[in-house]
Design a protein around this motif. Structure first.
Motif, short mmCIF file in Angstrom:
data_model
loop_
_atom_site.label_atom_id
_atom_site.label_comp_id
_atom_site.label_asym_id
_atom_site.label_seq_id
_atom_site.Cartn_x
_atom_site.Cartn_y
_atom_site.Cartn_z
N ILE A 100 35.42 46.55 26.58
CA ILE A 100 34.37 46.87 27.55
C ILE A 100 34.72 46.32 28.92
N ARG A 101 35.25 45.12 28.97
CA ARG A 101 35.60 44.52 30.25
C ARG A 101 36.77 45.27 30.90
N ASN A 102 37.71 45.70 30.08
CA ASN A 102 38.83 46.46 30.62
C ASN A 102 38.38 47.78 31.22
N SER A 103 37.40 48.41 30.61
CA SER A 103 36.96 49.72 31.06
C SER A 103 35.89 49.66 32.14
N HIS A 104 35.29 48.52 32.35
CA HIS A 104 34.25 48.38 33.37
C HIS A 104 34.66 47.37 34.45
N ALA A 105 34.52 46.08 34.14
CA ALA A 105 34.93 45.01 35.04
C ALA A 105 34.95 43.73 34.23
N TRP A 106 35.72 42.75 34.70
CA TRP A 106 35.84 41.52 33.92
C TRP A 106 34.63 40.63 34.06
N SER A 107 33.83 40.83 35.07
CA SER A 107 32.56 40.11 35.23
C SER A 107 31.43 41.11 35.36
N VAL A 108 30.24 40.70 34.93
CA VAL A 108 29.07 41.59 34.92
C VAL A 108 28.27 41.41 36.20
N PRO A 109 28.07 42.48 36.98
CA PRO A 109 27.34 42.34 38.25
C PRO A 109 25.82 42.26 38.05
N THR A 110 25.19 41.41 38.83
CA THR A 110 23.73 41.30 38.85
C THR A 110 23.25 41.62 40.26
N PRO A 111 22.00 42.01 40.42
CA PRO A 111 21.51 42.35 41.78
C PRO A 111 21.61 41.17 42.75
N ASP A 112 21.33 39.96 42.28
CA ASP A 112 21.40 38.80 43.18
C ASP A 112 22.84 38.55 43.62
N ALA A 113 23.78 38.70 42.69
CA ALA A 113 25.18 38.48 43.04
C ALA A 113 25.66 39.52 44.05
N LEU A 114 25.27 40.77 43.86
CA LEU A 114 25.67 41.82 44.78
C LEU A 114 25.09 41.59 46.17
N LYS A 115 23.81 41.18 46.24
CA LYS A 115 23.19 40.91 47.54
C LYS A 115 23.86 39.73 48.23
N LEU A 116 24.21 38.72 47.45
CA LEU A 116 24.87 37.54 48.02
C LEU A 116 26.20 37.92 48.64
N LEU A 117 26.97 38.74 47.95
CA LEU A 117 28.28 39.15 48.46
C LEU A 117 28.13 40.09 49.66
N ALA A 118 27.20 41.02 49.57
CA ALA A 118 27.01 41.98 50.65
C ALA A 118 26.68 41.29 51.97
N ALA A 119 25.98 40.17 51.89
CA ALA A 119 25.59 39.44 53.10
C ALA A 119 26.78 38.82 53.80
N GLU A 120 27.93 38.76 53.12
CA GLU A 120 29.13 38.14 53.72
C GLU A 120 30.07 39.17 54.32
N GLY A 121 29.63 40.44 54.40
CA GLY A 121 30.48 41.51 54.90
C GLY A 121 30.86 41.36 56.36
N PRO A 122 31.82 42.16 56.83
CA PRO A 122 32.55 43.20 56.09
C PRO A 122 33.52 42.59 55.07
#
Length: 743
Positions: free
Chosen positions: A564-586
């Motif tokens: 499953i990790r190989n076919s998707h991603a090695w870590s599971v994304p959560t909404p808080d994690a995505l928002k945290l990263l997006a705030a550090e863009g670009p």
């Protein structure tokens, strides 16, 4: 006007709006133990005062009607004062009392609303209360009937069944314990100014009233049981007081628990009330007592929301799990007695006892027509008039009972994990990859018997349906997912280690699971909980049924998680994690794999991100290619571009994001990216030194040792956010800030 006589007040009337309604608002901060309100003692109506007033009003002799109780006199006093209307000294108080019985007690609710309580303990309480009210009225009416014509005539206009029921319900919903008052007994005190205080089920236990004195005159003080800020306000309640409140810590359910009785069991059963229930005096009662003639016994044990696994219940369940053959052993018999009955009598007995309690909960919940989740949905949707408020309270009471039973199941589940953590039988050194290999090998026949007998299947089906989280399906899924993770930790002797402090807690898991159940969730997060919660149920069912696990099943789960990790991603994304990263863009992600995180950042968060990865496995950065690594390069999402570490120099203004760049914590992909990076912040996803199970490397499986050392030398950790983790992984999002003295 009830507050006009106060000699001290830190509150004023205020309409808080729904659902609280009118109450009192603090005019200043009030600390626990300090006074809200102080009124003259003559504003308090006590039972003795009511008796004297009634006898005087009826021109009766001082010792008339000895058959009437304090409660009866208070009821008659209320009826006589209500009849006086504005001429009554207490008219302000009487006029603001509810006029209808149904406002104070569910005993007077319409039958179509009472039907909502069918099969609930509250329904039984209602029946008992109705019978009690009728019985008490008939007794008082008999006394009135036998009195002189003058008294009967005086009471004829204010005393009948309906009016007496009103007065009784006023007392049931409003009287206070009166031991603080020297002039009265333990009950029978009405304090009119307290009518304006709203009920709160979350207040700590304690006496809210105490005696005071101002200028030599006695007063009654209303005391805060906790701190209140300026501007703040304040299954049995439903029956006796006409309302119900959600999440009431006093919600309870009575269980009738049966147990075998024999010559050998009798001495142990007789010690239960003496040794086990000192803290449970009100929550334990023999319904069928143990004696020499009894073949079985029954006990009533109260399960409470704030005390979900009563020790008497667990003790009797343990005793019932013991075979007669075991009782031949005098050491076991001795261990059963007195307070030692609280101690586990062996791992197998403990498991069987806990498994039997899960069965009890299942049977109790099956009597309800719908689930706790369905009740919660009904409450959120609301009800139609004319009885919307009453139906709401009925469902709240019904849901409260289900939540108590679910709390018992959750406590049992947690206790089972404690039993797992206390297992004995591991070897000093790993055998076959685990210190539990020999234990699992020797216990394998027990699991096979449990599977063949259907015992395992019954427990698995039970865990599929039991709502461990009550009305919160997300909490149920989170608990099973957590159990899966802990069982894999146990297999590698990490169950009781420091790693447990690093894993996501119940709050985080429940929040992620709730989002996974929503329409907004990404498919990967949904898949994570579908798999890990299923595996948790499956493995826990194996443990309950046999005390062991099938290693082959755990290996299959581990292999499936890798696929499953190989076919998707090695870590599971959560909404808080995505928002945290997006705030550090670009952002710039290199080694993005299939691009799942980058695509979600772009599509769901509107992040400015470019994502790159090589077209195939590049041994330049890691020559440890194997069959597992060969399938890592799957179907790419549209956001992924072809490229590697060289892209870092090509995008110097973007913040670098790396997720599991170094397979098995080996190689130079991450270090090569870092060497070319000049940004102030570094975003990393995966394991790290100190936040890993340590089964592959001490520094984790996501980044090479050289990369870890370089980052810790030049950057400092600003924030770490935990992520859902597959078995034996420990993922998080990390934000690192470059040190000022870094080159």
């Amino acid at each position: 006007r009830l507050l006009e006589q106060a000699v001290y007040s830190a509150v004023v009337p205020h309409d808080f709006g729904p659902p609280t309604g009118c109450g009192l608002r603090c005019t200043r901060n009030i600390q626990a133990g300090h006074i809200f309100l102080e009124v003259p003692a003559n504003n308090v109506i006590i039972a003795e005062q009511a008796r004297e007033a009634v006898l005087a009003e009826l021109d009766a002799k001082e010792h008339a009607w000895p058959e009437l109780s304090e409660q009866d006199y208070l009821c008659l006093w209320l009826l006589l004062e209500r009849e006086k209307g504005s001429a009554s000294e207490y008219s302000d108080y009487i006029q603001q009392l509810p006029t209808d019985v149904w406002e104070m007690s569910a005993a007077a609710w319409p039958e179509d609303v009472v039907a909502e309580l069918q099969d609930c303990e509250a329904h039984v309480r209602l029946t008992v209360l109705r019978e009690s009210l009728d019985k008490v009225y008939r007794r008082v009416a008999s006394v009135v009937e036998s009195s002189g014509e003058k008294m009967k005539s005086r009471l004829s206009t204010c005393f009948d069944a309906e009016q007496y029921r009103w007065a009784r319900c006023v007392l049931n919903s409003r009287q206070f314990e009166g031991s603080w008052c020297e002039a009265t007994s333990s009950k029978g005190v009405l304090v009119p100014p307290l009518e304006l205080f709203n009920h709160s089920c979350v207040l700590p236990a304690g006496d809210c009233l105490r005696r005071g004195c101002i200028d030599g005159k006695p007063t009654v003080q209303v005391v805060a049981l906790r701190d209140f800020a300026e501007g703040g306000g304040s299954s049995q309640l439903l029956v006796e007081r006409g309302f119900a409140v959600p999440d009431n810590p006093d919600d309870s359910v009575d269980l009738i628990f049966g147990a075998r009785c024999s010559k050998r069991r009798l001495p142990i059963l007789q010690q239960v009330p003496l040794g086990v229930v000192k803290e449970y005096a009100d929550d334990f009662e023999w319904q069928r007592c143990p004696d020499e003639e009894a073949q079985d016994v029954e006990a009533r044990i109260t399960v409470r929301r704030d005390r979900p696994l009563p020790r008497p219940l667990l003790a009797l369940a343990r005793l019932e799990s013991i075979t007669d053959a075991m009782l031949e052993n005098t050491a076991v018999t001795s261990a059963c007695g007195s307070d030692n009955l609280l101690a586990p009598l062996g791992q197998d007995c403990e498991r069987e006892a806990l498994g039997s309690l899960l069965c009890v909960v299942e049977l109790m919940l099956h009597k309800f027509a719908q689930t706790a989740s369905a009740d919660a949905i009904d409450l959120a949707a609301g009800f139609e008039e004319p009885h919307a408020a009453l139906q709401q309270m009925a469902v709240i009471a019904r849901l409260g009972e289900k939540e108590v039973l679910s709390g018992l199941a959750k406590a049992v589940y947690a206790r089972l994990l404690e039993v797992l953590g206390a297992l004995e039988g591991r070897t000093e050194e790993p055998v076959g990859g685990s210190v539990w290999f020999c234990y699992l090998r020797d216990a394998k026949p027990k699991l096979e018997r449990a599977q063949q007998s259907g015992h395992f299947a019954k427990h698995f089906c039970r865990l599929q349906s039991l709502p461990l989280g009550g009305s919160s399906s997300s909490l149920t899924e989170a608990l099973h997912s957590s159990a899966c993770f802990k069982i894999f930790l146990w297999l590698h002797n990490l169950f009781n280690g420091p790693i447990t402090e690093k894993i996501a807690d119940e709050f985080d898991l429940s929040g992620w699971a709730a989002y996974a159940l929503s329409d907004r969730a990404n498919d990967y997060l949904k898949l994570y909980f579908e798999k890990t919660a299923l595996w948790g149920r499956y493995l826990m069912a194996q443990f309950i049924a046999s005390g062991t696990f099938a290693v082959s099943d755990m290996n299959v789960m581990q292999m499936e998680s890798m696929c499953i990790r190989n076919s998707h991603a090695w870590s599971v994304p959560t909404p808080d994690a995505l928002k945290l990263l997006a705030a550090e863009g670009p952002l710039l992600e290199v080694g993005c794999g299939n691009g799942l995180w980058a695509q979600l950042l772009h599509d769901d968060c509107g992040a400015d991100i470019v994502a790159f990865d090589t077209a195939e496995w590049d041994s330049t950065y890691n020559d440890e290619k194997d069959d597992e690594a060969a399938v890592m390069m799957g179907q790419r999402l549209p956001i992924v571009r072809r490229g590697g570490p060289e892209q870092v120099q090509a995008h110097p203004t973007r913040t670098l994001l790396l997720m599991w760049p170094d397979y098995r914590g080996r190689g130079s992909f991450g270090s090569t990216c870092l060497q070319n990076y000049v940004g102030a912040k570094l975003l990393l996803i995966g394991e790290w030194q100190g936040s890993t199970c340590g089964l592959v490397n001490a520094w984790g499986q996501s980044f090479s040792r050289d990369f870890v050392l370089a980052v810790e030398a030049d950057f400092e950790l600003e924030r770490r956010l935990p992520l859902p983790s597959w078995p034996l992984a420990l993922d998080s999002v990390m934000i690192w800030r470059r040190r000022k003295d870094s080159a």
